[in-house]
Design a protein around this motif. Structure first.
Motif, short mmCIF file in Angstrom:
data_model
loop_
_atom_site.label_atom_id
_atom_site.label_comp_id
_atom_site.label_asym_id
_atom_site.label_seq_id
_atom_site.Cartn_x
_atom_site.Cartn_y
_atom_site.Cartn_z
N GLU A 153 52.62 -3.61 26.71
CA GLU A 153 53.49 -2.79 25.86
C GLU A 153 54.95 -2.91 26.30
OE1 GLU A 153 49.37 -1.44 25.68
OE2 GLU A 153 50.70 -1.61 27.40
N GLN A 154 55.18 -2.89 27.60
CA GLN A 154 56.55 -3.04 28.11
C GLN A 154 57.11 -4.42 27.75
OE1 GLN A 154 55.52 -2.06 32.20
NE2 GLN A 154 57.04 -0.39 32.17
N LEU A 155 56.30 -5.44 27.92
CA LEU A 155 56.75 -6.80 27.60
C LEU A 155 57.08 -6.93 26.11
CD1 LEU A 155 54.29 -8.86 29.82
CD2 LEU A 155 56.74 -8.48 30.21
N ALA A 156 56.25 -6.35 25.26
CA ALA A 156 56.51 -6.40 23.81
C ALA A 156 57.78 -5.63 23.47
CB ALA A 156 55.31 -5.84 23.05
N ALA A 157 57.96 -4.46 24.09
CA ALA A 157 59.17 -3.67 23.84
C ALA A 157 60.41 -4.40 24.34
CB ALA A 157 59.05 -2.30 24.50
N PHE A 158 60.29 -5.08 25.47
CA PHE A 158 61.41 -5.84 26.02
C PHE A 158 61.79 -6.98 25.06
CE2 PHE A 158 62.98 -9.39 28.66
CZ PHE A 158 64.13 -8.79 29.15
N GLU A 159 60.79 -7.71 24.58
CA GLU A 159 61.06 -8.79 23.63
C GLU A 159 61.71 -8.27 22.35
OE1 GLU A 159 57.54 -11.18 23.02
OE2 GLU A 159 57.27 -11.45 25.17
N ALA A 160 61.23 -7.14 21.86
CA ALA A 160 61.82 -6.54 20.65
C ALA A 160 63.26 -6.11 20.91
CB ALA A 160 60.99 -5.34 20.20
N ALA A 161 63.54 -5.54 22.08
CA ALA A 161 64.89 -5.12 22.42
C ALA A 161 65.81 -6.34 22.52
CB ALA A 161 64.90 -4.34 23.73
N GLN A 162 65.30 -7.42 23.10
CA GLN A 162 66.10 -8.65 23.21
C GLN A 162 66.47 -9.17 21.81
OE1 GLN A 162 67.36 -10.08 25.94
NE2 GLN A 162 66.47 -8.52 27.24
N ARG A 163 65.50 -9.14 20.91
CA ARG A 163 65.77 -9.61 19.53
C ARG A 163 66.79 -8.73 18.83
NH1 ARG A 163 60.24 -10.41 19.68
NH2 ARG A 163 59.84 -8.50 18.50
N ARG A 164 66.67 -7.40 19.03
CA ARG A 164 67.61 -6.46 18.40
C ARG A 164 69.04 -6.67 18.86
NH1 ARG A 164 63.74 -2.69 19.55
NH2 ARG A 164 64.95 -1.81 21.27
N VAL A 202 61.35 4.58 37.94
CA VAL A 202 61.78 3.97 36.68
C VAL A 202 61.87 2.46 36.89
CG1 VAL A 202 63.63 3.78 34.97
CG2 VAL A 202 63.00 6.02 35.91
N GLN A 203 61.10 1.75 36.12
CA GLN A 203 61.01 0.31 36.27
C GLN A 203 62.23 -0.38 35.64
OE1 GLN A 203 58.18 -1.24 38.01
NE2 GLN A 203 58.40 0.90 38.63
N ASN A 204 62.62 -1.50 36.23
CA ASN A 204 63.75 -2.27 35.69
C ASN A 204 63.52 -2.67 34.24
OD1 ASN A 204 65.57 -2.18 37.80
ND2 ASN A 204 64.71 -3.98 38.80
N ILE A 205 62.30 -3.02 33.90
CA ILE A 205 62.03 -3.44 32.52
C ILE A 205 62.29 -2.27 31.56
CG2 ILE A 205 59.54 -2.98 32.55
CD1 ILE A 205 59.32 -5.64 30.85
N ASP A 206 61.97 -1.05 31.98
CA ASP A 206 62.23 0.12 31.13
C ASP A 206 63.73 0.36 30.98
OD1 ASP A 206 59.52 0.71 30.57
OD2 ASP A 206 59.34 1.67 32.53
#
Length: 103
Positions: free
Chosen positions: A89-100, A30-34
């Motif tokens: 995809e992970q980077l985009a999901a990370f950015e979206a999570a940061q915004r949320r 499991v990656q840290n970004i996940d």
């Protein structure tokens, strides 16, 4: 049954050790970004919290020492063995999570 403060601390410590065991032995894939995307924290966060808790008790600990306590090995070694390059995809999901979670 009501547990004492000491017992509560012991239970919490056991749960934390189980979390570390799970991340180290059962799910090093499991990656840290996940973790950051899905839980809002990662192994590095745990290491920072670990170091902060030590310092609150007068124990000096470096960032590298704390990371080794969490990763079970030097961070560079763990990274070489387990960390993969983040996908777009992970980077985009990370950015979206940061915004949320901002604000």
């Amino acid at each position: 049954m009501t547990e004492t403060d000491f017992e509560t601390t012991q239970i919490q410590a056991a749960a934390f050790r189980r979390l570390l065991q799970h991340l180290l032995q059962e799910r090093p894939d499991v990656q840290n970004i996940d973790l950051m995307i899905n839980a809002g924290f990662c192994r590095n966060c745990l290491a920072d919290w670990y170091r902060e808790a030590a310092e609150q008790r007068g124990i000096t600990m470096t960032k590298d020492e704390a990371r080794e306590a969490i990763y079970g090995m030097p961070f560079a070694q763990w990274k070489a063995q387990h960390q993969r390059e983040a996908t777009p995809e992970q980077l985009a999901a990370f950015e979206a999570a940061q915004r949320r979670h901002a604000g």
